[in-house]
Design a protein around this motif. Structure first.
Motif, mmCIF file in Angstrom:
data_model
loop_
_atom_site.group_PDB
_atom_site.id
_atom_site.type_symbol
_atom_site.label_atom_id
_atom_site.label_comp_id
_atom_site.label_asym_id
_atom_site.label_seq_id
_atom_site.Cartn_x
_atom_site.Cartn_y
_atom_site.Cartn_z
ATOM 1 N N ILE A 411 0.852 -1.208 0.000
ATOM 2 C CA ILE A 411 0.000 0.000 0.000
ATOM 3 C C ILE A 411 0.883 1.252 0.000
ATOM 4 O O ILE A 411 0.634 2.207 -0.751
ATOM 5 C CB ILE A 411 -0.962 -0.018 1.218
ATOM 6 N N ALA A 412 1.960 1.215 0.821
ATOM 7 C CA ALA A 412 2.877 2.368 0.843
ATOM 8 C C ALA A 412 3.510 2.550 -0.538
ATOM 9 O O ALA A 412 3.612 3.677 -1.052
ATOM 10 C CB ALA A 412 3.954 2.154 1.904
ATOM 11 N N GLY A 413 3.923 1.439 -1.168
ATOM 12 C CA GLY A 413 4.545 1.505 -2.509
ATOM 13 C C GLY A 413 3.598 2.130 -3.506
ATOM 14 O O GLY A 413 3.991 2.982 -4.319
ATOM 15 N N CYS A 414 2.331 1.730 -3.456
ATOM 16 C CA CYS A 414 1.337 2.249 -4.403
ATOM 17 C C CYS A 414 1.107 3.748 -4.159
ATOM 18 O O CYS A 414 1.097 4.554 -5.110
ATOM 19 C CB CYS A 414 0.038 1.459 -4.236
ATOM 20 N N ALA A 415 0.971 4.127 -2.878
ATOM 21 C CA ALA A 415 0.704 5.544 -2.561
ATOM 22 C C ALA A 415 1.896 6.408 -2.966
ATOM 23 O O ALA A 415 1.726 7.493 -3.542
ATOM 24 C CB ALA A 415 0.423 5.677 -1.062
ATOM 25 N N LEU A 416 3.110 5.926 -2.680
ATOM 26 C CA LEU A 416 4.306 6.713 -3.028
ATOM 27 C C LEU A 416 4.434 6.852 -4.546
ATOM 28 O O LEU A 416 4.776 7.914 -5.068
ATOM 29 C CB LEU A 416 5.564 6.037 -2.458
ATOM 30 N N THR A 417 4.145 5.768 -5.269
ATOM 31 C CA THR A 417 4.208 5.835 -6.735
ATOM 32 C C THR A 417 3.202 6.859 -7.257
ATOM 33 O O THR A 417 3.520 7.695 -8.116
ATOM 34 C CB THR A 417 3.911 4.451 -7.359
ATOM 35 N N ALA A 418 1.982 6.805 -6.701
ATOM 36 C CA ALA A 418 0.940 7.748 -7.154
ATOM 37 C C ALA A 418 1.379 9.189 -6.889
ATOM 38 O O ALA A 418 1.249 10.059 -7.767
ATOM 39 C CB ALA A 418 -0.374 7.450 -6.441
ATOM 40 N N ALA A 419 1.941 9.437 -5.699
ATOM 41 C CA ALA A 419 2.388 10.806 -5.375
ATOM 42 C C ALA A 419 3.495 11.238 -6.335
ATOM 43 O O ALA A 419 3.512 12.380 -6.819
ATOM 44 C CB ALA A 419 2.878 10.858 -3.932
ATOM 45 N N ALA A 420 4.423 10.309 -6.606
ATOM 46 C CA ALA A 420 5.546 10.654 -7.501
ATOM 47 C C ALA A 420 5.036 10.975 -8.902
ATOM 48 O O ALA A 420 5.490 11.934 -9.535
ATOM 49 C CB ALA A 420 6.537 9.485 -7.554
ATOM 50 N N VAL A 421 4.059 10.177 -9.382
ATOM 51 C CA VAL A 421 3.519 10.424 -10.733
ATOM 52 C C VAL A 421 2.827 11.792 -10.771
ATOM 53 O O VAL A 421 3.017 12.574 -11.704
ATOM 54 C CB VAL A 421 2.542 9.296 -11.144
ATOM 55 N N VAL A 422 2.059 12.090 -9.735
ATOM 56 C CA VAL A 422 1.347 13.379 -9.704
ATOM 57 C C VAL A 422 2.340 14.542 -9.699
ATOM 58 O O VAL A 422 2.162 15.539 -10.396
ATOM 59 C CB VAL A 422 0.411 13.447 -8.468
ATOM 60 N N LEU A 423 3.422 14.402 -8.927
ATOM 61 C CA LEU A 423 4.380 15.514 -8.814
ATOM 62 C C LEU A 423 5.356 15.602 -9.988
ATOM 63 O O LEU A 423 6.072 16.581 -10.137
ATOM 64 C CB LEU A 423 5.188 15.377 -7.515
ATOM 65 N N SER A 424 5.387 14.570 -10.838
ATOM 66 C CA SER A 424 6.372 14.578 -11.964
ATOM 67 C C SER A 424 5.983 15.580 -13.027
ATOM 68 O O SER A 424 4.830 15.830 -13.271
ATOM 69 C CB SER A 424 6.443 13.212 -12.603
#
Ligand SMILES: Cc1cc2nc3c(=O)[nH]c(=O)nc-3n(C[C@H](O)[C@H](O)[C@H](O)COP(=O)(O)OP(=O)(O)OC[C@H]3O[C@@H](n4cnc5c(N)ncnc54)[C@H](O)[C@@H]3O)c2cc1C
Length: 424
Positions: A411-424
């Motif tokens: 769940i942490a991996g998924c949330a961090l990936t989503a945040a990274a994609v949004v901020l990219s």
């Protein structure tokens, strides 16, 4: 001709500076390096000089007349026909012309024709020759003005000053190095701007903005020069059988040459790279989301059911549950980790940390699965009915504990990936 051109050269022919400025009196951003005589010697048998077009063209005309040319002004080519065989002249070209001063039409027979009728080239169109290239790059109006720019020039002897500030984008070019100048100013028809809107008042304001002196005394010479455009266009072919397309009719290119083409190339490459990154972002979001979702569903729904079962039923159910899951999940987990790592490498600082953290979490899911849950699965698969006696060590509490650990990591991996994609 070289001697005549040099004799008639312009008063600005000793100027050396090509500068990019915020305004002439303001910040100088870039000074272009000037070509050395050796550089020019490599591409031309002569050296360069500056000469006013109004001075150059009479020299060219005189030379043409000397060489036997019949120069006709105010004469328009209306049509052009190539013919194969003519009783009198053999193969050739028939050119229909009109003398615009008298309105009289006549025909000229020629063996060959050079169509040098400028960038819009009606002759090229008559011949059905297309053109390719970027087309119009910028639309401009030019006007002459008189002003004392000594202070703004600060001793520079400019060939041209390219001005770019919020009020004006244009080029100041000297005419006599003293009081006469010309300025070419860009305008943008796509924003509703028109050449007709360049009134004397507006031209005065533009010159002042370009020079960077708000109260500069100046006189605008004329504001009715036709608009023109800088474009990049090349004729699809330079010749038919007997007509050759030459000069601007064959090829126009901005003074900056390919400098504009390169950013366009870079823009395309960047768009392609962005599309690839977007595709990988979708992939990794799907992957991490799938892993987190499946593990979460097992934690909240399957695991309580397994815990509630009798040992016999649990063992057979666990074996059934793991069949496909054990084959598919490692690929998705490893693939998502790899993509997170790849995106971390190319991302900027903030998203890079998030992608890297996501990759660590997904790697954690893989490690916990392979070193904890998978060995337990194997033990369960090997369990025989007689093992389920009083000495049987129920693996469910350990499996459940490690499963919760990997679920949290996923769940942490998924949330961090989503945040990274949004901020990219
Ligand atoms: C503002 C500006 C500044 C420039 N500065 C420079 C510079 O500093 N250095 C440089 O090297 N170049 C410069 N250029 C480019 C240069 O002017 C052109 O490359 C050059 O004039 C092209 O010559 P050409 O003979 O091919 O065409 P043109 O000079 O355009 O001549 C074509 C001629 O054909 C005539 N014509 C058109 N249709 C017909 C027809 N149906 N029948 C008969 N005649 C016809 C036109 O009236 C025109 O006289 C500049 C251009 C512009 C617009």
């Amino acid at each position: 001709m070289e001697e005549r051109v040099r004799a008639g050269r312009s008063p600005i022919s000793g100027n050396t500076d090509l500068v990019h400025v915020e305004s002439l009196a303001g910040k100088e951003r870039v000074r272009m390096p000037s070509a050395s005589p050796e550089d020019i010697g490599r591409i031309s048998p002569t050296q360069w000089t500056l000469i006013d077009q109004n001075q150059l063209e009479p020299i060219l005309r005189a030379r043409a007349v000397e060489a036997g040319a019949d120069v006709r002004f105010s004469t328009r080519v209306d049509a052009i026909e190539e013919y194969e065989e003519d009783e009198k002249d053999g193969a050739g070209v028939l050119v229909h012309v009109t003398d615009l001063s008298t309105g009289e039409s006549s025909q000229i027979h020629a063996q060959y024709v050079i169509a040098a009728d400028g960038s819009r080239s009606p002759l090229r169109e008559m011949l059905g020759i297309g053109a390719h290239g970027r087309g119009t790059i910028t639309n401009l109006v030019s006007f002459f003005f008189e002003a004392d720019l000594t202070e703004a020039l600060r001793g520079r002897r400019i060939i041209a000053a390219y001005v770019n500030n919020p009020e004006v984008r244009g080029t100041i070019i000297p005419i006599d190095n003293d009081r006469r100048w010309v300025i070419n100013v860009s305008f943008f028809p796509e924003q509703g701007q028109r050449a007709e809107d360049f009134t004397e008042e507006r031209c005065t304001a533009l010159v002042r903005a370009a020079v960077g002196v708000p109260d500069l005394p100046l006189k605008i010479e004329s504001v009715d020069m036709p608009a023109w455009d800088i474009s990049a266009r090349v004729a699809d072919t330079f010749a038919t059988r007997r007509v050759f397309v030459a000069g601007d009719a064959a090829h126009v290119m901005p003074p900056t040459g390919q400098v504009r083409a390169r950013p366009e190339g870079r823009r395309k490459a960047r768009r392609r790279a962005e599309a690839v990154v977007e595709a990988f972002s979708v992939l990794v979001l799907t992957g991490t989301g799938l892993v987190a979702g499946v593990l979460f569903a097992v934690a909240v729904s399957v695991m309580p059911a397994l815990v509630a079962m009798s040992p016999e039923r649990y063992v057979s159910t666990h074996i059934l549950l793991g069949r496909r899951y054990d084959r598919i999940m490692p690929f998705i987990v490893t693939g998502s980790t790899a993509v997170d790592v790849g995106l971390a490498i190319r991302a900027s600082d903030g998203p890079r940390v998030l992608f890297a953290a996501a990759a660590l979490c997904m790697a954690g899911v893989a490690v916990v699965s392979q070193t904890r849950n998978v060995p337990i699965n194997r033990t369960v698969k090997r369990t025989r009915p007689e093992d389920l006696g009083p000495g049987w060590r129920d693996p469910r509490p350990a499996w459940r504990g490690w499963h919760l650990v990997r679920t949290c990591l996923a769940i942490a991996g998924c949330a961090l990936t989503a945040a990274a994609v949004v901020l990219s």
